[in-house]
Motif scaffolding. Structure first.
Motif, PDB file in Angstrom:
ATOM      1  N   ASN A  10       0.817  -1.213   0.000  1.00  0.00           N
ATOM      2  CA  ASN A  10       0.000   0.000   0.000  1.00  0.00           C
ATOM      3  C   ASN A  10       0.857   1.271   0.000  1.00  0.00           C
ATOM      4  OD1 ASN A  10      -2.476  -1.364   0.059  1.00  0.00           O
ATOM      5  ND2 ASN A  10      -2.274  -1.692   2.293  1.00  0.00           N
ATOM      6  N   LEU A  11       2.201   1.107  -0.031  1.00  0.00           N
ATOM      7  CA  LEU A  11       3.102   2.257  -0.021  1.00  0.00           C
ATOM      8  C   LEU A  11       3.342   2.727  -1.444  1.00  0.00           C
ATOM      9  CD1 LEU A  11       5.725   1.014   2.607  1.00  0.00           C
ATOM     10  CD2 LEU A  11       3.830   2.637   2.958  1.00  0.00           C
ATOM     11  N   PRO A  12       3.131   4.015  -1.721  1.00  0.00           N
ATOM     12  CA  PRO A  12       3.347   4.507  -3.081  1.00  0.00           C
ATOM     13  C   PRO A  12       4.839   4.591  -3.396  1.00  0.00           C
ATOM     14  CG  PRO A  12       2.827   6.333  -1.635  1.00  0.00           C
ATOM     15  CD  PRO A  12       2.670   5.068  -0.808  1.00  0.00           C
ATOM     16  N   PRO A  13       5.176   4.564  -4.668  1.00  0.00           N
ATOM     17  CA  PRO A  13       6.590   4.733  -5.061  1.00  0.00           C
ATOM     18  C   PRO A  13       7.107   6.126  -4.667  1.00  0.00           C
ATOM     19  CG  PRO A  13       5.270   3.896  -6.883  1.00  0.00           C
ATOM     20  CD  PRO A  13       4.309   4.326  -5.826  1.00  0.00           C
ATOM     21  N   ILE A  14       8.390   6.198  -4.499  1.00  0.00           N
ATOM     22  CA  ILE A  14       9.067   7.478  -4.215  1.00  0.00           C
ATOM     23  C   ILE A  14       9.954   7.833  -5.406  1.00  0.00           C
ATOM     24  CG2 ILE A  14      10.653   8.700  -2.676  1.00  0.00           C
ATOM     25  CD1 ILE A  14       9.752   6.827  -0.446  1.00  0.00           C
ATOM     26  N   ILE A  15       9.853   9.113  -5.855  1.00  0.00           N
ATOM     27  CA  ILE A  15      10.506   9.530  -7.104  1.00  0.00           C
ATOM     28  C   ILE A  15      11.749  10.373  -6.825  1.00  0.00           C
ATOM     29  CG2 ILE A  15      10.224  10.892  -9.224  1.00  0.00           C
ATOM     30  CD1 ILE A  15       7.298  10.352  -9.112  1.00  0.00           C
ATOM     31  N   ALA A  16      12.746  10.143  -7.650  1.00  0.00           N
ATOM     32  CA  ALA A  16      13.874  11.067  -7.778  1.00  0.00           C
ATOM     33  C   ALA A  16      14.065  11.328  -9.266  1.00  0.00           C
ATOM     34  CB  ALA A  16      15.135  10.476  -7.170  1.00  0.00           C
ATOM     35  N   PHE A  17      14.171  12.611  -9.643  1.00  0.00           N
ATOM     36  CA  PHE A  17      14.460  12.852 -11.057  1.00  0.00           C
ATOM     37  C   PHE A  17      15.334  14.100 -11.248  1.00  0.00           C
ATOM     38  CE2 PHE A  17      10.585  15.311 -10.614  1.00  0.00           C
ATOM     39  CZ  PHE A  17      10.605  16.294 -11.583  1.00  0.00           C
ATOM     40  N   ARG A  18      16.087  14.070 -12.346  1.00  0.00           N
ATOM     41  CA  ARG A  18      17.067  15.117 -12.631  1.00  0.00           C
ATOM     42  C   ARG A  18      16.736  15.742 -13.979  1.00  0.00           C
ATOM     43  NH1 ARG A  18      23.573  14.280 -13.151  1.00  0.00           N
ATOM     44  NH2 ARG A  18      22.893  12.944 -14.876  1.00  0.00           N
ATOM     45  N   ILE A  45       8.123  -0.961 -10.997  1.00  0.00           N
ATOM     46  CA  ILE A  45       7.479   0.263 -11.478  1.00  0.00           C
ATOM     47  C   ILE A  45       6.919  -0.015 -12.866  1.00  0.00           C
ATOM     48  CG2 ILE A  45       7.782   2.703 -12.016  1.00  0.00           C
ATOM     49  CD1 ILE A  45       8.097   2.009  -9.057  1.00  0.00           C
ATOM     50  N   ALA A  46       5.650   0.278 -13.022  1.00  0.00           N
ATOM     51  CA  ALA A  46       4.992  -0.048 -14.285  1.00  0.00           C
ATOM     52  C   ALA A  46       4.933   1.141 -15.241  1.00  0.00           C
ATOM     53  CB  ALA A  46       3.577  -0.553 -14.012  1.00  0.00           C
ATOM     54  N   GLU A  47       4.494   2.302 -14.734  1.00  0.00           N
ATOM     55  CA  GLU A  47       4.232   3.405 -15.645  1.00  0.00           C
ATOM     56  C   GLU A  47       4.687   4.738 -15.031  1.00  0.00           C
ATOM     57  OE1 GLU A  47       0.199   2.297 -17.940  1.00  0.00           O
ATOM     58  OE2 GLU A  47       0.019   2.353 -15.733  1.00  0.00           O
ATOM     59  N   MET A  48       4.675   5.769 -15.878  1.00  0.00           N
ATOM     60  CA  MET A  48       5.058   7.111 -15.421  1.00  0.00           C
ATOM     61  C   MET A  48       4.328   8.157 -16.252  1.00  0.00           C
ATOM     62  SD  MET A  48       8.883   7.334 -17.025  1.00  0.00           S
ATOM     63  CE  MET A  48       9.162   7.195 -18.793  1.00  0.00           C
ATOM     64  N   LYS A  49       4.216   9.349 -15.635  1.00  0.00           N
ATOM     65  CA  LYS A  49       3.672  10.514 -16.321  1.00  0.00           C
ATOM     66  C   LYS A  49       4.673  11.659 -16.169  1.00  0.00           C
ATOM     67  CE  LYS A  49      -1.393  10.275 -16.158  1.00  0.00           C
ATOM     68  NZ  LYS A  49      -2.598  11.000 -15.668  1.00  0.00           N
ATOM     69  N   ILE A  89       3.444  -1.755 -10.107  1.00  0.00           N
ATOM     70  CA  ILE A  89       2.664  -2.842 -10.717  1.00  0.00           C
ATOM     71  C   ILE A  89       1.455  -3.213  -9.868  1.00  0.00           C
ATOM     72  CG2 ILE A  89       4.633  -3.774 -11.985  1.00  0.00           C
ATOM     73  CD1 ILE A  89       4.989  -5.824  -9.747  1.00  0.00           C
ATOM     74  N   ALA A  90       1.446  -2.736  -8.591  1.00  0.00           N
ATOM     75  CA  ALA A  90       0.289  -2.988  -7.735  1.00  0.00           C
ATOM     76  C   ALA A  90      -0.757  -1.899  -7.885  1.00  0.00           C
ATOM     77  CB  ALA A  90       0.740  -3.100  -6.287  1.00  0.00           C
ATOM     78  N   GLY A  91      -0.447  -0.864  -8.703  1.00  0.00           N
ATOM     79  CA  GLY A  91      -1.403   0.220  -8.926  1.00  0.00           C
ATOM     80  C   GLY A  91      -1.238   1.389  -8.000  1.00  0.00           C
ATOM     81  N   ASN A  92      -0.237   1.366  -7.144  1.00  0.00           N
ATOM     82  CA  ASN A  92      -0.003   2.497  -6.257  1.00  0.00           C
ATOM     83  C   ASN A  92       0.663   3.640  -7.043  1.00  0.00           C
ATOM     84  OD1 ASN A  92      -0.794   1.145  -3.749  1.00  0.00           O
ATOM     85  ND2 ASN A  92       1.054  -0.100  -4.094  1.00  0.00           N
ATOM     86  N   THR A  93       0.208   4.865  -6.850  1.00  0.00           N
ATOM     87  CA  THR A  93       0.781   6.023  -7.546  1.00  0.00           C
ATOM     88  C   THR A  93       1.522   6.922  -6.569  1.00  0.00           C
ATOM     89  OG1 THR A  93      -1.274   7.247  -7.273  1.00  0.00           O
ATOM     90  CG2 THR A  93      -1.004   6.039  -9.336  1.00  0.00           C
TER      91      THR A  93
END
Length: 393
Positions: A10-18, A45-49, A89-93
């Protein structure tokens, strides 16, 4: 049998981007992004926006990749914000994360350079100058200088407020141009900026001084100097411990500068020296001088003998013979002789020790006086000498 999912959280992904390899500025609308997932592996990780709208509602989900991604910023200079979101992949955003970059497509414009703080000339024999950079631009990062307009011999360097520089030595003295360009943090390069200075490493030439039109003597301590030098800007006059500096200024139609100068009160030979300086501060070192004899003491008066020192004459025409004697070199004085004490009828003549047949006023008998005086080379007059003769016919 019971089938268990491979991943459940149930934990959403955490992002780092440059953005654009971490650069704060860009001068192009096309940039690159790198997005990574923290804590969760890439396989989870399945998808990104990715987009420019905080809600990301205007962009679709796409397959996740940690490769560099190209993005086009909106037009117009200023700060731009890029937004990103991941879904596992679990649908968490993940929360929508953002990063900023400044778009600056305008080259630096308000920049001036001045060589030696806008001096017109440089007299440095090694061609060394100091270039001052002035600008209201706050994001200048690099600069480049050259003696060539194509900058083929130069490299970019860190921005500074001044730059030590060597002028081009080709062709010797003359007008020299320094070229410069400036680069801001976004990589925009200014137009070529330049400044000029005249390199002059030679002192003024053809220096001369003439006192009182080349007179040998003067009996007045006020004298007139005629001074000349090619390319001079200042002249320093030195005489008997006195020194003054003047701008070198020649009146229109003349070849010399004229200055009234005061000698000290001591009589004797006076030497006046001049030193010239040009606008590049080159100074003459050779001795340029003239001299004059300051003499305001008159010569001693002559001695006068009339008819061999006889006190009378009975010559019917009133003519006498005169003998003159002087204690100075007769070649250095002029003689004035007259029957009148004011010498109204006399003019200076070369000294003569004998004057025959001098005409006395003979209209009537009586005591007659002859007056004589000497004038030296400085124009000083001696005291008046006189001799008496009694006419009795």
């Amino acid at each position: 049998a019971i089938s268990l999912p491979l991943f459940s959280s149930n934990l959403p992904p955490i992002i780092a981007f440059r953005v654009n390899e971490g650069n704060q500025y860009t001068n192009k609308t096309d940039i690159s992004l790198e997005i990574k997932s923290l804590k969760l592996g890439d396989s989870l990780i399945a998808e990104m926006k990715i987009g420019l709208n905080p809600s990301l509602n205007d962009v679709p989900w796409v397959k996740y990749s940690n490769d560099k991604i190209n993005l086009t910023l909106s037009e117009g200079d200023g700060e731009k914000t890029i937004y990103a979101q991941l879904r596992d992949i679990a649908g968490n955003t993940s929360p929508v994360e953002s990063s900023k970059i400044i778009l600056d497509t305008t080259p630096p414009q308000d920049i001036q350079i001045s060589i030696n703080n806008d001096e017109k000339y440089s007299g440095d024999e090694k061609r060394r100058v100091l270039i001052y950079i002035r600008s209201t631009e706050e994001d200048l990062e690099e600069m480049i200088f050259s003696n060539k307009s194509d900058f083929s011999d130069s490299k970019w360097e860190k921005m500074a407020g001044t730059k030590k520089w060597l002028l081009d030595g080709a062709g010797g003295d003359g007008n020299k141009t320094v070229y410069a360009k400036f680069k801001d943090r976004a990589g925009n390069i200014s137009q070529i900026i330049s400044d000029d200075i005249i390199l002059d490493t030679h002192p003024p030439e053809q220096g001369s001084i003439v006192i009182n039109n080349d007179a040998k003597f003067t009996n007045n301590n006020k004298i007139v100097l005629k001074i000349h030098a090619k390319d001079a800007a200042m002249v320093r006059i030195v005489s008997s411990g006195k020194s003054e500096t003047f701008p070198y200024e020649v009146n229109e139609g003349q070849e010399h500068m004229e200055i009234e100068w005061s000698l000290d009160s001591t009589e004797g030979t006076k030497v006046v020296r001049v030193y010239f300086m040009d606008e590049a501060k080159n100074r003459t070192t050779t001795v340029i001088q003239d001299e004059i004899i300051f003499d305001r003491s008159g010569p001693p008066p002559p001695n006068i003998l009339i008819n061999g020192d006889k006190r009378f004459t009975n010559h019917k025409d009133g003519k006498v013979n005169i003998r003159l004697m002087t204690r100075v070199n007769p070649m250095t004085v002029k003689l004035m002789i007259s029957n009148q004490i004011d010498f109204a009828d006399a003019s200076p003549q070369n000294f003569r020790d004998v004057i025959n047949n001098w005409q006395l006023p003979a209209e009537e008998d009586g005591m007659k006086t002859i007056y004589a005086k000497l004038i030296d080379e400085a124009g000083n007059h001696s005291e008046i000498a006189q001799a008496l003769s009694l006419i009795h016919i």
